[in-house]
Write an enzyme that holds these catalytic residues in place. Structure first.
Site, PDB file in Angstrom:
ATOM      1  N   ASP A 130      72.187 -16.206  70.424  1.00 47.49           N
ATOM      2  CA  ASP A 130      71.996 -15.782  71.557  1.00 47.49           C
ATOM      3  C   ASP A 130      71.339 -14.297  71.666  1.00 47.49           C
ATOM      4  O   ASP A 130      71.594 -13.684  72.936  1.00 47.49           O
ATOM      5  CB  ASP A 130      73.483 -15.646  72.340  1.00 47.49           C
ATOM      6  CG  ASP A 130      73.970 -17.110  72.591  1.00 47.49           C
ATOM      7  OD1 ASP A 130      73.316 -17.861  73.028  1.00 47.49           O
ATOM      8  OD2 ASP A 130      75.239 -17.516  72.288  1.00 47.49           O
ATOM      9  N   ASP A 193      73.139 -24.615  73.751  1.00 50.64           N
ATOM     10  CA  ASP A 193      72.678 -23.152  74.092  1.00 50.64           C
ATOM     11  C   ASP A 193      71.457 -22.627  73.380  1.00 50.64           C
ATOM     12  O   ASP A 193      70.588 -21.784  73.986  1.00 50.64           O
ATOM     13  CB  ASP A 193      73.836 -22.121  74.004  1.00 50.64           C
ATOM     14  CG  ASP A 193      74.976 -22.588  75.095  1.00 50.64           C
ATOM     15  OD1 ASP A 193      74.991 -23.634  75.306  1.00 50.64           O
ATOM     16  OD2 ASP A 193      75.673 -21.589  75.454  1.00 50.64           O
TER      17      ASP A 193
END
Length: 227
Positions: A130, A193
């Site tokens: 991320d 994601d």
């Protein structure tokens, strides 16, 4: 996002069809432009309310990395949990508001948010996929809007970290590192994601002229579509 059939209905309701339909990423942009024009007053009034509120919160939460707010509307703070994957969202929002308004309070809060993320580099071995959420929304935006070379450097370092997560044998980017908090071995895991962090790799390819970052992103996207 409007689905294809909704886009067709929308397009058919457009009075002026003299211009060709412009499809970008499967989205009929002429449809959105027409929708925005028809709702211009509502959009502008809503943005004015948003700006009025966020311009105050930007100052109040300048020294925070917030995730959510309590019942009184006061932000929490995750400076002591600097690796949290959502920690770039606040700074990213501040850059969006600065770009739209040129209000320097937004820029100051965005820059402070980026600085508060720096301790994450002290434990680079626990950084995860991320990094795009955390630094593309903050550092890449800072560089794009202000030309800050330190921000560019942060973004490129994070792109290199993300690229290093690429598993050659599988052709994809792994999300996490080893064991998670409940004992699962996540070494080879990837999740949807990860796709949303790929723009950081394209940024790096453009900035330094190295197609390897882009090729990793393409490989991962192809594998995601396949599986």
């Amino acid at each position: 996002m409007l689905y294809r059939d909704e886009q067709d209905v929308c397009y058919n309701n457009i009075v002026d069809k003299s211009a060709p339909r412009r499809i970008f990423g499967g989205i009929d942009m002429s449809c959105y432009e027409d929708y925005i024009e028809k709702n211009k007053d509502f959009i502008e009034a809503t943005f004015k309310k948003l700006d009025n509120k966020l311009s105050k919160v930007a100052i109040r939460s300048r020294d925070k990395l917030p995730y959510t707010a309590n019942a009184e509307g006061v932000h929490d703070d995750h400076k002591n949990n600097v690796q949290l994957w959502t920690n770039g969202f606040w700074g990213g929002l501040m850059w969006m508001m600065y770009e739209a308004t040129q209000n320097e309070d937004y820029m100051l809060t965005a820059k402070r948010s980026e600085e508060l993320l720096d301790p994450a580099f002290e434990k680079i071995d626990v950084v995860h996929h991320d990094v795009g959420f955390m630094w593309h929304l903050t550092s890449s935006a800072s560089y794009r809007l202000t030309g800050d070379k330190a921000s560019r450097n942060r973004a490129l370092l994070c792109a290199m970290s993300l690229a290093s997560r690429f598993k050659l044998c599988g052709g994809y980017i792994r999300a996490w590192n080893g064991l998670d908090g409940v004992g699962n071995n996540t070494d080879g895991w990837t999740i949807i994601d990860t796709m949303m962090n790929l723009p950081l790799l394209y940024f790096a390819s453009r900035e330094i002229g190295d197609d390897r970052f882009k090729q990793i992103a393409i490989s991962h996207a192809n594998k995601a579509m396949q599986d």
